[in-house]
Design a protein around this motif. Structure first.
Motif, PDB file in Angstrom:
ATOM      1  N   MET A   1     -22.997  54.052-121.500  1.00  0.00           N
ATOM      2  CA  MET A   1     -21.599  54.060-121.449  1.00  0.00           C
ATOM      3  C   MET A   1     -21.055  52.625-121.239  1.00  0.00           C
ATOM      4  SD  MET A   1     -20.570  56.989-122.265  1.00  0.00           S
ATOM      5  CE  MET A   1     -21.372  58.943-122.475  1.00  0.00           C
ATOM      6  N   LYS A   2     -20.817  51.673-121.969  1.00  0.00           N
ATOM      7  CA  LYS A   2     -20.688  50.437-121.832  1.00  0.00           C
ATOM      8  C   LYS A   2     -19.307  50.074-121.475  1.00  0.00           C
ATOM      9  CE  LYS A   2     -19.745  49.169-126.541  1.00  0.00           C
ATOM     10  NZ  LYS A   2     -20.022  48.352-127.863  1.00  0.00           N
ATOM     11  N   ASN A   3     -18.435  50.983-121.936  1.00  0.00           N
ATOM     12  CA  ASN A   3     -16.784  50.876-121.331  1.00  0.00           C
ATOM     13  C   ASN A   3     -16.452  51.523-120.388  1.00  0.00           C
ATOM     14  OD1 ASN A   3     -15.759  49.231-123.914  1.00  0.00           O
ATOM     15  ND2 ASN A   3     -16.520  50.959-124.949  1.00  0.00           N
ATOM     16  N   ARG A   4     -17.047  52.627-119.894  1.00  0.00           N
ATOM     17  CA  ARG A   4     -16.648  53.378-118.968  1.00  0.00           C
ATOM     18  C   ARG A   4     -17.417  53.098-117.620  1.00  0.00           C
ATOM     19  NH1 ARG A   4     -18.434  59.547-119.337  1.00  0.00           N
ATOM     20  NH2 ARG A   4     -20.009  58.799-117.873  1.00  0.00           N
ATOM     21  N   PHE A   5     -16.293  52.972-116.340  1.00  0.00           N
ATOM     22  CA  PHE A   5     -17.009  52.931-115.310  1.00  0.00           C
ATOM     23  C   PHE A   5     -16.981  54.133-114.312  1.00  0.00           C
ATOM     24  CE2 PHE A   5     -15.864  51.590-110.573  1.00  0.00           C
ATOM     25  CZ  PHE A   5     -17.140  51.173-110.148  1.00  0.00           C
ATOM     26  N   PHE A   6     -16.056  54.916-114.222  1.00  0.00           N
ATOM     27  CA  PHE A   6     -15.801  55.991-113.578  1.00  0.00           C
ATOM     28  C   PHE A   6     -16.304  57.250-114.233  1.00  0.00           C
ATOM     29  CE2 PHE A   6     -12.058  53.725-112.052  1.00  0.00           C
ATOM     30  CZ  PHE A   6     -12.404  53.519-110.815  1.00  0.00           C
ATOM     31  N   LYS A   7     -17.489  57.974-113.674  1.00  0.00           N
ATOM     32  CA  LYS A   7     -18.014  59.260-114.024  1.00  0.00           C
ATOM     33  C   LYS A   7     -17.133  60.338-113.839  1.00  0.00           C
ATOM     34  CE  LYS A   7     -22.185  61.817-113.127  1.00  0.00           C
ATOM     35  NZ  LYS A   7     -23.522  62.054-112.561  1.00  0.00           N
ATOM     36  N   PRO A   8     -16.852  60.971-114.655  1.00  0.00           N
ATOM     37  CA  PRO A   8     -15.761  62.226-114.483  1.00  0.00           C
ATOM     38  C   PRO A   8     -16.380  63.134-113.334  1.00  0.00           C
ATOM     39  CG  PRO A   8     -16.949  62.379-116.537  1.00  0.00           C
ATOM     40  CD  PRO A   8     -17.119  61.022-116.055  1.00  0.00           C
ATOM     41  N   PHE A   9     -15.534  63.723-112.799  1.00  0.00           N
ATOM     42  CA  PHE A   9     -15.895  65.100-112.057  1.00  0.00           C
ATOM     43  C   PHE A   9     -15.939  66.309-113.073  1.00  0.00           C
ATOM     44  CE2 PHE A   9     -13.901  69.081-110.674  1.00  0.00           C
ATOM     45  CZ  PHE A   9     -14.648  69.326-109.571  1.00  0.00           C
ATOM     46  N   VAL A  10     -16.819  66.942-113.020  1.00  0.00           N
ATOM     47  CA  VAL A  10     -17.088  68.027-113.825  1.00  0.00           C
ATOM     48  C   VAL A  10     -17.423  69.386-112.893  1.00  0.00           C
ATOM     49  CG1 VAL A  10     -18.183  69.286-115.722  1.00  0.00           C
ATOM     50  CG2 VAL A  10     -17.859  66.560-115.669  1.00  0.00           C
ATOM     51  N   GLY A  11     -16.356  70.225-112.889  1.00  0.00           N
ATOM     52  CA  GLY A  11     -16.389  71.297-111.947  1.00  0.00           C
ATOM     53  C   GLY A  11     -17.728  72.245-112.574  1.00  0.00           C
ATOM     54  N   SER A  12     -18.147  73.054-111.485  1.00  0.00           N
ATOM     55  CA  SER A  12     -19.369  73.913-111.793  1.00  0.00           C
ATOM     56  C   SER A  12     -19.087  75.079-112.639  1.00  0.00           C
ATOM     57  CB  SER A  12     -19.725  74.431-110.458  1.00  0.00           C
ATOM     58  OG  SER A  12     -18.938  75.283-109.736  1.00  0.00           O
ATOM     59  N   ASN A  13     -17.761  75.311-112.983  1.00  0.00           N
ATOM     60  CA  ASN A  13     -17.357  76.447-113.789  1.00  0.00           C
ATOM     61  C   ASN A  13     -16.800  75.986-115.107  1.00  0.00           C
ATOM     62  OD1 ASN A  13     -18.587  78.786-112.531  1.00  0.00           O
ATOM     63  ND2 ASN A  13     -16.822  78.424-110.933  1.00  0.00           N
ATOM     64  N   TYR A  14     -16.753  74.687-115.467  1.00  0.00           N
ATOM     65  CA  TYR A  14     -16.185  73.919-116.233  1.00  0.00           C
ATOM     66  C   TYR A  14     -16.423  74.373-117.666  1.00  0.00           C
ATOM     67  CZ  TYR A  14     -14.918  70.112-119.888  1.00  0.00           C
ATOM     68  OH  TYR A  14     -14.377  69.433-120.956  1.00  0.00           O
ATOM     69  N   ASN A  15     -17.851  74.581-118.061  1.00  0.00           N
ATOM     70  CA  ASN A  15     -18.163  75.325-119.366  1.00  0.00           C
ATOM     71  C   ASN A  15     -17.758  76.860-119.629  1.00  0.00           C
ATOM     72  OD1 ASN A  15     -19.374  73.008-120.328  1.00  0.00           O
ATOM     73  ND2 ASN A  15     -21.142  73.562-119.216  1.00  0.00           N
ATOM     74  N   VAL A  16     -17.427  77.481-118.593  1.00  0.00           N
ATOM     75  CA  VAL A  16     -16.733  78.679-118.681  1.00  0.00           C
ATOM     76  C   VAL A  16     -15.461  78.555-119.153  1.00  0.00           C
ATOM     77  CG1 VAL A  16     -16.091  80.876-117.371  1.00  0.00           C
ATOM     78  CG2 VAL A  16     -18.332  79.635-116.577  1.00  0.00           C
ATOM     79  N   GLY A  17     -14.693  77.637-118.391  1.00  0.00           N
ATOM     80  CA  GLY A  17     -13.281  77.147-118.862  1.00  0.00           C
ATOM     81  C   GLY A  17     -12.290  78.156-118.286  1.00  0.00           C
ATOM     82  N   ILE A  18     -10.974  77.787-118.525  1.00  0.00           N
ATOM     83  CA  ILE A  18      -9.842  78.760-118.180  1.00  0.00           C
ATOM     84  C   ILE A  18      -9.346  79.359-119.576  1.00  0.00           C
ATOM     85  CG2 ILE A  18      -7.594  78.677-117.376  1.00  0.00           C
ATOM     86  CD1 ILE A  18      -8.303  76.286-115.751  1.00  0.00           C
ATOM     87  N   ARG A  19      -9.846  80.616-119.360  1.00  0.00           N
ATOM     88  CA  ARG A  19      -9.410  81.332-120.694  1.00  0.00           C
ATOM     89  C   ARG A  19     -10.186  80.914-121.765  1.00  0.00           C
ATOM     90  NH1 ARG A  19      -3.068  83.339-120.224  1.00  0.00           N
ATOM     91  NH2 ARG A  19      -3.183  84.150-118.183  1.00  0.00           N
ATOM     92  N   GLY A  20     -11.474  80.741-121.347  1.00  0.00           N
ATOM     93  CA  GLY A  20     -12.286  80.106-122.457  1.00  0.00           C
ATOM     94  C   GLY A  20     -12.106  78.663-123.041  1.00  0.00           C
ATOM     95  N   LYS A  21     -11.184  78.183-122.438  1.00  0.00           N
ATOM     96  CA  LYS A  21     -10.886  76.588-122.853  1.00  0.00           C
ATOM     97  C   LYS A  21     -11.393  75.632-121.869  1.00  0.00           C
ATOM     98  CE  LYS A  21      -8.639  77.389-126.704  1.00  0.00           C
ATOM     99  NZ  LYS A  21      -8.834  77.259-128.065  1.00  0.00           N
ATOM    100  N   LYS A  22     -12.094  74.822-122.187  1.00  0.00           N
ATOM    101  CA  LYS A  22     -12.690  73.532-121.201  1.00  0.00           C
ATOM    102  C   LYS A  22     -11.402  72.710-121.241  1.00  0.00           C
ATOM    103  CE  LYS A  22     -16.679  72.838-123.380  1.00  0.00           C
ATOM    104  NZ  LYS A  22     -17.780  72.168-123.803  1.00  0.00           N
ATOM    105  N   ILE A  23     -11.157  72.219-119.971  1.00  0.00           N
ATOM    106  CA  ILE A  23      -9.779  71.562-119.760  1.00  0.00           C
ATOM    107  C   ILE A  23     -10.160  70.174-118.832  1.00  0.00           C
ATOM    108  CG2 ILE A  23      -7.584  71.181-118.901  1.00  0.00           C
ATOM    109  CD1 ILE A  23      -7.047  74.445-119.298  1.00  0.00           C
ATOM    110  N   LEU A  24      -9.990  69.034-119.517  1.00  0.00           N
ATOM    111  CA  LEU A  24      -9.974  67.745-118.981  1.00  0.00           C
ATOM    112  C   LEU A  24      -8.662  67.234-118.358  1.00  0.00           C
ATOM    113  CD1 LEU A  24     -11.530  65.135-118.300  1.00  0.00           C
ATOM    114  CD2 LEU A  24     -11.095  64.251-120.423  1.00  0.00           C
TER     115      LEU A  24
END
Length: 225
Positions: free
Chosen positions: A1-24
């Motif tokens: 990842m040559k442009n990115r410095f900050f690694k995103p926070f990804v919640g433990s239930n992120y792939n479950v999503g909110i009403r099935g939608k993954k939200i960033l």
């Protein structure tokens, strides 16, 4: 990842999503108020725009085993008021909603890829001059990695590059029809179209006064096939 410095926070239930939608969730910037630090001027240099040299040597982070690029996760852990405000609102879409639980269903990062210098009182608005094309490329890298269905962009400083000036947006002529709240983008390497939502920043008074408008478009995004 040559442009990115900050690694995103990804919640433990992120792939479950909110009403099935993954939200960033995409904020604008991180800040450093430690003006006494020997690295402060270089790390927060708004011309250089690069804090990476101090990733593992920050006098504040290093003694406690932290690195600068993990700031998105530290920020969620610290639970600033803005993040509590947003979690309180989003909790209505979950069966139960304390702060930690709500954020476990979300991903988060900030757009600008270096620490900005803070003012004496700890606050400094992100400026147009703080942004660079590297930030946009880092955003695309993050989207490819976490593959959100919805990106919620906080505030107005970064929205032009992400909506009006984004070649991946597929419905440019219709942005005005939603008051700027919603558009969609399609990155060639990804199979799905991503919804971009742009409410007022949760720290602003306008967040509360215009919340019903944001809710209208969030519900629409959550129901999109």
């Amino acid at each position: 990842m040559k442009n990115r410095f900050f690694k995103p926070f990804v919640g433990s239930n992120y792939n479950v999503g909110i009403r099935g939608k993954k939200i960033l969730i995409l904020g604008a910037s991180f800040y450093c108020p430690k003006t006494e630090c020997k690295f402060y001027e270089q790390c927060t240099d708004v011309q250089k725009k690069d804090s990476s040299s101090y990733d593992a040597t920050c006098p504040l982070y290093n003694p406690v085993g932290k690195v600068l690029h993990n700031e998105p996760s530290y920020c969620i852990d610290d639970a600033p008021k803005t993040y509590q405000t947003f979690a309180s609102y989003i909790s209505k879409y979950l069966d139960y909603g304390n702060y930690e639980n709500v954020w476990s269903y979300l991903a988060f990062t900030n757009y600008v890829q270096f620490f900005l210098p803070a003012t004496d009182n700890g606050f400094r608005e992100t400026r147009w001059s703080d942004l660079s094309e590297r930030d946009f490329e880092a955003f695309i890298e993050t989207v490819k990695e976490v593959e959100p269905d919805i990106v919620i962009i906080w505030g107005c400083v970064i929205n032009s590059r992400l909506k009006e000036e984004n070649v991946y947006v597929t419905d440019q002529p219709n942005i005005g029809n939603t008051g700027g709240y919603m558009c969609h983008m399609k990155i060639p390497e990804m199979r799905k179209e991503i919804t971009l939502l742009n409410p007022y920043h949760p720290s602003s008074s306008a967040w509360h006064s215009a919340l019903s408008i944001f809710e209208k478009y969030l519900k629409q995004a959550l129901n999109e096939k």
